[in-house]
Every structure is written in structure tokens, then in C-alpha cells.
Scaffold this motif. Structure first.
Motif, PDB file in Angstrom:
ATOM      1  N   ASP A 169       2.747   1.369  -3.609  1.00  0.00           N
ATOM      2  CA  ASP A 169       1.854   1.814  -4.680  1.00  0.00           C
ATOM      3  C   ASP A 169       1.788   3.341  -4.759  1.00  0.00           C
ATOM      4  OD1 ASP A 169       1.299  -0.765  -5.421  1.00  0.00           O
ATOM      5  OD2 ASP A 169      -0.653  -0.871  -4.429  1.00  0.00           O
ATOM      6  N   LYS A 170       1.816   3.994  -3.610  1.00  0.00           N
ATOM      7  CA  LYS A 170       1.803   5.462  -3.601  1.00  0.00           C
ATOM      8  C   LYS A 170       3.079   6.027  -4.207  1.00  0.00           C
ATOM      9  CE  LYS A 170      -1.207   5.942   0.459  1.00  0.00           C
ATOM     10  NZ  LYS A 170      -1.330   6.466   1.831  1.00  0.00           N
ATOM     11  N   SER A 207       0.832  -1.216   0.000  1.00  0.00           N
ATOM     12  CA  SER A 207       0.000   0.000   0.000  1.00  0.00           C
ATOM     13  C   SER A 207       0.863   1.260   0.000  1.00  0.00           C
ATOM     14  CB  SER A 207      -0.937   0.004   1.213  1.00  0.00           C
ATOM     15  OG  SER A 207      -0.193   0.004   2.432  1.00  0.00           O
ATOM     16  N   TYR A 256       7.848  -3.866  -7.349  1.00  0.00           N
ATOM     17  CA  TYR A 256       8.640  -2.677  -7.626  1.00  0.00           C
ATOM     18  C   TYR A 256       9.410  -2.291  -6.362  1.00  0.00           C
ATOM     19  CZ  TYR A 256       5.681  -2.490 -11.744  1.00  0.00           C
ATOM     20  OH  TYR A 256       5.038  -2.810 -12.904  1.00  0.00           O
ATOM     21  N   LYS A 278       8.244   6.852 -15.394  1.00  0.00           N
ATOM     22  CA  LYS A 278       6.896   7.254 -15.002  1.00  0.00           C
ATOM     23  C   LYS A 278       7.022   8.159 -13.782  1.00  0.00           C
ATOM     24  CE  LYS A 278       4.833   2.776 -16.299  1.00  0.00           C
ATOM     25  NZ  LYS A 278       4.127   1.578 -15.759  1.00  0.00           N
ATOM     26  N   TYR A 279       6.329   9.268 -13.810  1.00  0.00           N
ATOM     27  CA  TYR A 279       6.303  10.202 -12.676  1.00  0.00           C
ATOM     28  C   TYR A 279       7.711  10.613 -12.225  1.00  0.00           C
ATOM     29  CZ  TYR A 279       1.554   8.319 -12.477  1.00  0.00           C
ATOM     30  OH  TYR A 279       0.284   7.917 -12.792  1.00  0.00           O
ATOM     31  N   LYS A 292      11.625  11.203  -3.567  1.00  0.00           N
ATOM     32  CA  LYS A 292      11.239  10.096  -4.435  1.00  0.00           C
ATOM     33  C   LYS A 292      12.462   9.228  -4.716  1.00  0.00           C
ATOM     34  CE  LYS A 292       7.739  12.638  -7.124  1.00  0.00           C
ATOM     35  NZ  LYS A 292       7.341  13.006  -8.505  1.00  0.00           N
ATOM     36  N   VAL A 315       5.025   4.490  -6.398  1.00  0.00           N
ATOM     37  CA  VAL A 315       4.990   4.181  -7.826  1.00  0.00           C
ATOM     38  C   VAL A 315       4.172   5.225  -8.580  1.00  0.00           C
ATOM     39  CG1 VAL A 315       4.146   2.522  -9.541  1.00  0.00           C
ATOM     40  CG2 VAL A 315       5.370   1.701  -7.525  1.00  0.00           C
ATOM     41  N   LYS A 316       3.142   5.762  -7.935  1.00  0.00           N
ATOM     42  CA  LYS A 316       2.286   6.772  -8.563  1.00  0.00           C
ATOM     43  C   LYS A 316       2.877   8.181  -8.474  1.00  0.00           C
ATOM     44  CE  LYS A 316      -1.958   4.143  -7.798  1.00  0.00           C
ATOM     45  NZ  LYS A 316      -3.216   4.027  -7.017  1.00  0.00           N
ATOM     46  N   GLY A 317       4.096   8.284  -7.924  1.00  0.00           N
ATOM     47  CA  GLY A 317       4.791   9.566  -7.936  1.00  0.00           C
ATOM     48  C   GLY A 317       4.722  10.367  -6.657  1.00  0.00           C
ATOM     49  N   GLU A 318       4.097   9.830  -5.607  1.00  0.00           N
ATOM     50  CA  GLU A 318       4.027  10.565  -4.339  1.00  0.00           C
ATOM     51  C   GLU A 318       5.392  10.557  -3.648  1.00  0.00           C
ATOM     52  OE1 GLU A 318       0.696   9.894  -1.740  1.00  0.00           O
ATOM     53  OE2 GLU A 318      -0.486   9.009  -3.373  1.00  0.00           O
TER      54      GLU A 318
END
Length: 495
Positions: free
Chosen positions: A78-79, A75, A108, A156-157, A92, A81-84
Motif C-alpha cells: 500500500d505504501k 501494508s 497490485y 499514479k505517482y 519505485k 502504491v501511494k508512491g513511497e
């Protein structure tokens, strides 16, 4: 002696002395790493969620941070990976190493600007320790090959994704660029068989001095070289004298490699993973690999036979014992916390701390309570082969719980290079070696709960075909040495 080899020896001496400074003070070194990790991550989401501002001791940490595997940390990942930013570690990550997952598909694993340098330094330092101990530095003037994944990355991101070995390819020092093979173009080939064929053509007439990779895939390279040249690899590459490997135990492959090479060569074992570079062989004379205690990783250890109990004790470096099977737990400057990487280790030395990889906590056979681990099956095979002409390419072991007749047994699926003249005697030798190592297994044989080992021969290239059929041929993928079910061997039987 060349200028490059002279410089390598001087640098090796410097790095050796630097290593001794932390290796001789292991507990203090790990405490320093631990406190630094907590300090750096206090204001991350994970740090806030787990009260890092109150953590002062390992006991505090164990109370606030439970043991997790990838699924347990997913969890948070996943954040990221989405660029947070500031989720598991400050800012990052620079990269995500993409690895094969089990229940979750692809995994990942973050690599940060703090963690990435240690991956590079550890591989370098392993070679420098070899130079310091042996005085052999001539190989630095020859060509070096690293069988690895494609260095092509996607973004990505603002974060780049790729295989760890492909990411590492971007960090090869300039002084090695001229010596390094294969070419960038060849390294970018995705299909493993096509890639190995291209590497053979590219390297065949070169002065290869160092070859590195997972043994099972280097073996394919050597076999193709031998087919092309019609002679041993050691005659094709007359100055090849150093093999660097990781990922699996080399011992089951050693006899086959020496046959393919035509002579013995020195080897260096590494213990790298996407999650961190944990250890390397620092001595040709001592058993095991030096555990890297000063590399941004805090280690915890849980006894394997206690791992699935409620609240198992989490040992730190000063509390471990020799020859006990431990599950390796890490917290890192890439943002992995109380993380179970799945590997089990045993300590071979406590001064300094050296380990061997004994297996995977999920890769075992205990269908009847025998608790057989990877190290035991590898050692049993090695003992049974000793003093014979038997050569094994690959193997895996599974329980046969419901045989058509007779008692259940452990079934060994073996791809032979040189078959035993008497398969029954060879199976008996394996079984005897297993019984000496594992008292639970011995009790089951004596008590007529199990019958002795049964060997099933796998056709030539059968394991390669199996890996190809599941999309895992080449790269960092490897055959599990054993499993508690028959999923792998059922697919093998279909080849």
C-alpha cells in the motif's frame, strides 16, 4: 530458409548454451541469487524491519522473514502504491500488475526495472529452446498472435498500472512487431467477446504460424474461426504449427484442440505470473518445465501436507524430492519476500530441475480428509477420456456434503463437446482413476463414507456465462478445477 529463421537458429544455440551454465549448477546459482537479493534490499524499509544486515544464510532468512501471502504483505504494498520509495525494493517499481484478488479485491504486484527483463527473456527463451531442440524455425516468418489483456495503462505517482499481459505488450521486440497480431487498436478492446470477434476478422486471412494464450480463451477464438470458415483451424491457417500456452494444464483441452485444429501441433508450456516468470518447457521430449533459477527469484518449497502446520520446514532447491507436492514460495527482485503465490508444484526431474504445476494450495477438496488436488482431477479426467470420442470443453469439481439421499460424493460439473454414450460408465472410469491416484479418496469409497463420482452436465457455454456473470470473462482469468465448497457450482446451476 530465410535470413530470419537462420538467425533464430544461431541465437537459439547461443541461449541454450547460456542456460546450461546455470542449469548445471543449480544450488550455487540459487545461493548467488539469494545473496544478491539480500544485498540489494538491505536499506529498504522491509530490509530494515527484517534485519537483512544480519542475514547470511537461508536459515537466517527463514528466522527473520515469515511466509506471507498478499494480505500479509499488503501494508508494505500500500505504501508503494501511494508512491513511497525504498519500501520493498530500492526506488519505485516501473509498473504494478493489477490482478484479481479474493479477500482484498484487486491486488497490485510490483514490477521493477530489475525484474521486468526476465519476464520478456523467459518467453523468448522458451521459443528459442524449442527451435534449438527441433530445428524448426520456419514459423518466425509467419504471423504470431498473443491473446492478452489490453495494453492501455494508467499512471499514479509516477508508476504505471495495468494487466501483466498488457504491460508485456509494450516490450515486444522490434523484430517481431511486423509479425505480431492483433493490431494495437484491437488489443485495446476491453470487452472480451467483442475483442475475440475483432481478432477473428483481423486474422482470418493471415498466415498465422504461432498462436499463444490461455487454452480456455484460445478455444473460444478457435470455435469462432471454425464457425466463420466452416472448416478446421488447421485448414484456415495451413502453416499454424506451434501453440504456446500457460495458466492451466493443456491436457484436458488437447483432444478438443486437435479436433478444432484438425491435426496435431507442437506446444510449449509456460509458467508465468505477475509475481515472476518461473518456468518454461525446455524440451518436447521431457516432462515438465525448466525452473528458472537464474532469474532474480529465490525459491523455497513447503510440503503441501505440512503447509498449515506450525513452522513448516522451508526447503531450498538442493533439498527437494521428485513427485512431492510443494507450495511454491518466492523472494524476488521486485520486492516480494517469503511470498506464497498460491501455486503448488511437483518436480519431474532434478537434473535439471523441472516442475509441473499441480494445483493451488487453496483449490482442493478435503471435505472428508481426502486431500484431492488439481493435478489428480485433471489426470483422472484425461485417463477416463483416453481411447474414447469424448470431448470436454471445461469442468470443475465440488463436494456434495448434504445430498437429498444417499452418501455424500464428489460432483463433477462438465461441459461436454462430445458426450459419453454411457454417463454412468464414464463416471465409473473417472472414479477408478481417482482411487488409483489418491489413497485417502479410495479409503473413503471402500469405507462407504463417500459414494462414487456423480457427473452433472453443464449447458453449452455455461462456464463462459458463469465467468461473464462474475466479471472475469477473458484475459488471464480461469476456472478453478476444484474447490472445497459449492460457491462456484451454485452459481453455475443458476446459468
Amino acid at each position: 530458409m530465410s535470413i530470419k529463421s537462420t538467425a533464430a537458429k544461431l541465437f537459439a544455440q547461443k541461449i541454450y548454451k547460456k542456460t546450461q551454465l546455470w542449469a548445471q549448477h543449480p544450488v550455487e546459482t540459487q545461493k548467488k541469487v539469494f545473496l544478491q537479493l539480500i544485498k540489494e534490499a538491505k536499506k529498504t524499509q522491509f530490509g530494515l524491519d527484517h534485519h537483512f544486515d544480519t542475514i547470511k544464510t537461508h536459515e537466517d532468512f527463514a528466522n527473520h522473514v515469515p511466509i506471507r501471502d498478499y494480505e500479509g504483505l499488503k501494508s508494505y504494498v500500500d505504501k508503494v502504491v501511494k508512491g513511497e520509495a525504498n519500501i520493498l525494493w530500492k526506488g519505485k517499481p516501473l509498473y504494478f500488475a493489477k490482478t484479481s484478488g479474493t479477500t482484498s479485491g484487486a491486488k497490485y504486484i510490483p514490477l521493477t526495472k530489475e525484474s521486468m527483463p526476465f519476464h520478456i527473456e523467459a518467453a523468448r527463451n522458451a521459443i528459442l529452446h524449442y527451435i534449438h531442440e527441433t530445428g524448426n524455425a520456419d514459423f518466425v516468418d509467419g504471423k504470431m498472435i498473443f491473446l492478452q489483456g489490453s495494453p492501455i495503462l494508467e499512471e499514479k505517482y509516477g508508476i504505471q498500472f495495468g494487466r501483466l499481459s498488457g504491460i508485456v505488450a509494450h516490450f515486444v521486440p522490434k523484430y517481431l512487431q511486423k509479425n505480431r497480431m492483433p493490431s494495437w487498436e484491437t488489443n485495446c478492446i476491453e470487452d472480451w467477446e467483442t475483442k475475440v470477434n475483432a481478432i477473428v476478422e483481423e486474422t482470418f486471412h493471415k498466415d498465422m504460424s504461432v498462436i499463444s494464450g490461455i487454452p480456455s480463451w484460445v478455444q473460444m477464438y478457435f470455435e469462432k474461426l471454425q464457425q466463420k470458415g466452416g472448416k478446421p483451424v488447421g485448414e484456415i491457417f495451413k502453416n499454424f504449427n506451434l501453440f504456446i500456452y500457460g495458466g492451466v494444464n493443456y491436457e484436458p483441452y488437447r483432444a478438443k484442440f486437435e479436433n478444432l485444429i484438425g491435426r496435431k501441433v507442437d506446444s510449449i508450456e509456460l509458467f508465468p505470473a505477475s509475481e515472476g516468470f518461473f518456468a518454461y518447457q525446455d524440451s518436447q521430449k521431457e516432462k515438465g518445465m525448466l525452473l528458472l533459477l537464474n532469474s532474480g527469484i529465490f525459491y523455497e518449497f513447503i510440503k503441501s501436507d505440512e503447509f498449515y502446520t506450525e513452522n513448516p520446514k522451508r526447503y531450498t532447491i538442493g533439498e527437494v524430492e521428485l513427485n512431492v507436492n510443494y507450495v511454491l514460495i518466492i523472494s524476488t527482485n521486485a520486492g516480494l519476500w517469503g511470498y506464497n503465490i498460491g501455486d503448488t508444484v511437483q518436480f519431474t526431474s532434478l537434473k535439471p530441475y523441472r516442475v509441473i504445476v499441480s494445483g493451488r494450495i487453496k483449490h482442493y477438496i478435503s471435505a472428508f480428509g481426502e486431500h484431492v488436488i488439481g493435478k489428480e482431477v485433471e489426470s483422472a479426467l484425461q485417463e477416463a477420456m483416453a481411447g474414447t470420442t469424448i470431448r470436454v470443453n471445461e469442468f470443475t469439481v465440488a463436494p456434495q456434503i448434504n445430498p437429498a439421499e444417499g452418501l455424500p460424493y464428489h460432483e463433477w460439473f462438465i461441459e461436454f463437446e462430445n458426450e459419453p454414450e454411457d454417463s454412468v460408465s464414464f463416471a465409473e472410469a473417472i472414479d477408478n482413476a481417482m482411487r488409483k491416484q489418491n489413497v485417502y479418496y479410495d479409503d473413503l469409497i471402500v469405507g462407504h463414507v463417500l459414494r462414487k463420482v456423480v457427473i452433472t452436465k453443464v449447458a453449452k457455454n455455461g462456464f463462459q456465462e458463469y465467468m461473464k456473470s462474475i466479471g472475469k470473462l477473458g484475459g488471464q482469468n480461469k476456472i478453478p478445477r476444484l474447490s472445497n465448497d459449492r460457491k462456484i457450482v451454485d452459481l453455475l446451476n443458476e446459468q
